[in-house]
Enzyme design. Structure first.
Site, mmCIF file in Angstrom:
data_model
loop_
_atom_site.group_PDB
_atom_site.id
_atom_site.type_symbol
_atom_site.label_atom_id
_atom_site.label_comp_id
_atom_site.label_asym_id
_atom_site.label_seq_id
_atom_site.Cartn_x
_atom_site.Cartn_y
_atom_site.Cartn_z
ATOM 1 C CG HIS A 1 -0.983 -8.737 0.132
ATOM 2 N ND1 HIS A 1 -0.470 -7.471 0.028
ATOM 3 C CD2 HIS A 1 -2.291 -8.628 -0.191
ATOM 4 C CE1 HIS A 1 -1.421 -6.631 -0.346
ATOM 5 N NE2 HIS A 1 -2.536 -7.314 -0.500
ATOM 6 C CE1 TYR B 1 -3.079 -2.981 0.298
ATOM 7 C CE2 TYR B 1 -3.479 -2.442 2.589
ATOM 8 C CZ TYR B 1 -3.725 -3.230 1.490
ATOM 9 O OH TYR B 1 -4.613 -4.281 1.587
#
Length: 336
Positions: free
Chosen positions: A139, A51
């Protein structure tokens, strides 16, 4: 450990927008939003190294590093290691290649090995300014791969990241681990393994009002049978449900725009907020432990909290069902 035993509430804060997703968010705006979320009672925060190439974790750390560690629950992810060197070209984020184009310019390495997992955790702890994590997720495994390469990457994670996280959980270093993905198939494969055994998952965008059919077919029945909980990420479908133009991190296709239009029409007919319908639908499934909408303004956090408590008449849910907006198999609030 059951996710509901770990999470402090059924709503948390997803920090992807604070990694400059879609646009450059000024530091003061990001910090003000995080402080407001805390002041409004949010105590569960989810982040990830990609992110903004560490930006979201750094910003989140400015809040959490000043709070008593036992007063909040924190999750982040492994599978992407943020390097010190600057990326000279476009960041390699697969289908999210331009999603964080306004983030930090650091190079991002994709790796699910044991060494990379331990390194990723150490780096996240440093960026977040904390001494421990509660939940760690693998992830986007296989997000950007297909065929034999997909299976190779899952095997890499099974013998690397999965085993490291299982050991950390068994040692009490973390409370739980699982996958953080926006595809159902990697979770299904993981649930079919004899070991290592995950505790729960973060499924982004796949159990929302506009898009939930596929998850209902195999994944959610498997998870319910095994007693595995799921956190629902992206409950507003990348923003298209609440006035945005994105779905699956790209321009929403005509079919989705039409479905959203019809959902909103039914909301207006019954005087129901779209956010309320979205959050309460995602939470109605017995596997759902929490939702984590993202926000970049304090007012958005207030809207999310209010939506969670909004009273929605049973007639609204029946109307959605009768008009084909929700699957006949989808559990609805109040047992409708």
């Amino acid at each position: 450990m059951n996710l509901r035993e770990i999470l402090p509430a059924r709503i948390g804060f997803g920090t992807a927008p604070l990694g400059n997703m879609f646009r450059a968010v000024p530091d003061d705006e990001a910090i003000t939003t995080l402080n407001s979320a805390w002041d409004q009672g949010i105590r569960y925060y989810d982040s990830a190294p990609p992110y903004g190439a560490g930006l979201a974790e750094i910003r989140l750390g400015k809040l959490l590093s000043s709070k008593p560690r036992d007063s909040f629950v924190l999750s982040t992810k492994v599978g992407r290691v943020i390097l010190d060197e600057v990326e000279t070209g476009a960041s390699d984020l697969g289908d999210k290649g331009t999603l964080f184009e306004y983030g930090r310019p650091n190079t991002i390495m994709h790796e699910w090995t044991a060494e990379a997992t331990e390194r990723s955790i150490e780096n996240s702890l440093e960026r977040l300014g904390v001494d421990r994590l509660d939940i760690v997720r693998v992830h986007d495994i296989s997000q950007d791969f297909h065929g034999d390469i997909w299976l190779q990457k899952i095997e890499e994670a099974r013998t690397g990241a999965f085993r490291v996280l299982s050991r950390l959980r068994d040692e009490g270093t973390i409370k739980a681990w699982g996958l953080g993905v926006n595809l159902t198939e990697p979770i299904e494969i993981t649930l079919a393994l004899d070991e290592p055994r995950p505790d729960g998952f973060l499924l982004a965008g796949r159990y929302t009002l506009p898009d939930h059919e596929h998850a209902l077919q195999r994944l959610l029945p498997m998870a319910e049978e095994q007693g595995v909980g799921t956190v629902v990420g992206g409950p507003y479908s990348s923003g298209v449900l609440v006035g945005g133009t994105h779905f699956e991190y790209a321009d929403a296709p005509p079919a989705i725009l039409e479905k959203v239009r019809r959902i909103k029409e039914i909301c207006v007919r019954h005087g129901v907020g779209v956010k309320a319908a979205a959050l309460q639908f995602s939470l109605a499934h017995p596997v759902s432990a929490a939702v984590i909408p993202g926000a970049i303004k304090p007012s958005r956090v207030a809207e999310d909290l209010a939506a969670l408590g909004e009273q929605i008449p049973a007639e609204f849910w029946r109307d959605l069902r009768e008009n084909g907006m929700v699957s006949p198999q989808a559990p609805l609030p109040g047992g409708v």
